[in-house]
Motif scaffolding. Structure first.
Motif, PDB file in Angstrom:
ATOM      1  N   SER A  78      -5.362  12.115   8.231  1.00 43.62           N
ATOM      2  CA  SER A  78      -4.953  10.721   8.086  1.00 43.62           C
ATOM      3  C   SER A  78      -3.490  10.677   7.641  1.00 43.62           C
ATOM      4  CB  SER A  78      -5.821  10.032   7.029  1.00 43.62           C
ATOM      5  OG  SER A  78      -5.506  10.550   5.736  1.00 43.62           O
ATOM      6  N   PRO A  79      -2.790   9.586   7.926  1.00 44.69           N
ATOM      7  CA  PRO A  79      -1.409   9.465   7.445  1.00 44.69           C
ATOM      8  C   PRO A  79      -1.300   9.605   5.926  1.00 44.69           C
ATOM      9  CG  PRO A  79      -1.832   7.815   9.131  1.00 44.69           C
ATOM     10  CD  PRO A  79      -3.157   8.479   8.818  1.00 44.69           C
ATOM     11  N   ALA A  80      -2.281   9.122   5.198  1.00 44.96           N
ATOM     12  CA  ALA A  80      -2.244   9.230   3.734  1.00 44.96           C
ATOM     13  C   ALA A  80      -2.330  10.688   3.286  1.00 44.96           C
ATOM     14  CB  ALA A  80      -3.380   8.419   3.109  1.00 44.96           C
ATOM     15  N   ALA A  81      -3.188  11.478   3.929  1.00 47.85           N
ATOM     16  CA  ALA A  81      -3.308  12.897   3.572  1.00 47.85           C
ATOM     17  C   ALA A  81      -2.032  13.650   3.928  1.00 47.85           C
ATOM     18  CB  ALA A  81      -4.517  13.521   4.268  1.00 47.85           C
ATOM     19  N   GLN A  82      -1.418  13.319   5.068  1.00 46.77           N
ATOM     20  CA  GLN A  82      -0.156  13.956   5.439  1.00 46.77           C
ATOM     21  C   GLN A  82       0.949  13.591   4.449  1.00 46.77           C
ATOM     22  OE1 GLN A  82       0.856  13.280   9.557  1.00 46.77           O
ATOM     23  NE2 GLN A  82      -0.807  14.577  10.284  1.00 46.77           N
ATOM     24  N   LYS A  83       0.979  12.332   4.046  1.00 50.88           N
ATOM     25  CA  LYS A  83       1.993  11.898   3.076  1.00 50.88           C
ATOM     26  C   LYS A  83       1.825  12.642   1.753  1.00 50.88           C
ATOM     27  CE  LYS A  83       3.947   7.819   0.901  1.00 50.88           C
ATOM     28  NZ  LYS A  83       3.892   6.359   0.766  1.00 50.88           N
ATOM     29  N   ALA A  84       0.597  12.816   1.307  1.00 51.87           N
ATOM     30  CA  ALA A  84       0.342  13.546   0.059  1.00 51.87           C
ATOM     31  C   ALA A  84       0.795  14.997   0.182  1.00 51.87           C
ATOM     32  CB  ALA A  84      -1.146  13.482  -0.295  1.00 51.87           C
ATOM     33  N   ALA A  85       0.569  15.598   1.348  1.00 47.90           N
ATOM     34  CA  ALA A  85       0.967  16.994   1.554  1.00 47.90           C
ATOM     35  C   ALA A  85       2.483  17.158   1.565  1.00 47.90           C
ATOM     36  CB  ALA A  85       0.383  17.512   2.865  1.00 47.90           C
TER      37      ALA A  85
END
Length: 176
Positions: A78-85
């Motif tokens: 998800s975009p949120a998981a990519q942003k967190a990474a």
């Protein structure tokens, strides 16, 4: 020439700077090299060929270093998981697939630990398949380039713990 006006296109000069990257081959596995560098306070970006290997490496690293944050980065997240990474904070580490080579670059990393493996699509008896191969020189060089953009860095070409002995860098093909 500009396709709309026919005028000569402007020439842009964008000076860039790269910093030295120490490169080393090791017989150690990715998880071991991640833990060693994390122990010394370095921010690590690791490359694995697919989600299955990423999860296995993440489990080995996370089980021993609960105070550091280790994220996975891959295309179907998800975009949120990519942003967190992609958070560039200290003591923040990323295990990525090929998406971390060019499409998205995690910032602030001191060390790249490279499995030296890549997943490639192909066909086997007319059926589309995904094969894991030893990465080419171009892929290894691209991954090494993820550090050295803003400061000196280190690149370790690790030995996969469940694969036959890897060829040396010089024995690999130029391109995947």
């Amino acid at each position: 020439k500009d396709p709309c006006t026919g005028e000569p296109a402007p020439i842009l000069i964008l000076p860039g700077r790269t910093f030295p990257v120490k490169r080393e081959a090791t017989t150690e596995a990715v998880a071991h090299m991640m833990r060693e560098n994390m122990k010394w306070g370095k921010n690590v970006l690791a490359f694995e060929p697919g989600v299955t290997r990423m999860r296995a490496t993440w489990a080995k690293v996370q089980s021993r270093r609960s105070d550091d944050v280790v994220h996975m980065l891959y295309g179907d997240q998800s975009p949120a998981a990519q942003k967190a990474a992609l958070n560039p904070a200290d003591r923040h580490h990323v295990i990525a697939t090929r998406i971390g080579e060019t499409s998205i670059t995690p910032e602030g990393k001191d060390v790249v630990v490279d499995s030296g493996l890549s997943n490639v699509c192909g066909y086997d008896k007319g059926v589309r398949s995904l094969r894991t191969i030893f990465s080419s020189k171009a892929t290894i060089d691209q991954r090494a380039g993820r550090v050295g953009r803003t400061k000196e860095g280190e690149h370790y070409l690790a030995q996969p713990d469940d694969a036959p002995p890897a060829p040396s860098y010089d024995e690999r093909p130029d391109h995947d």
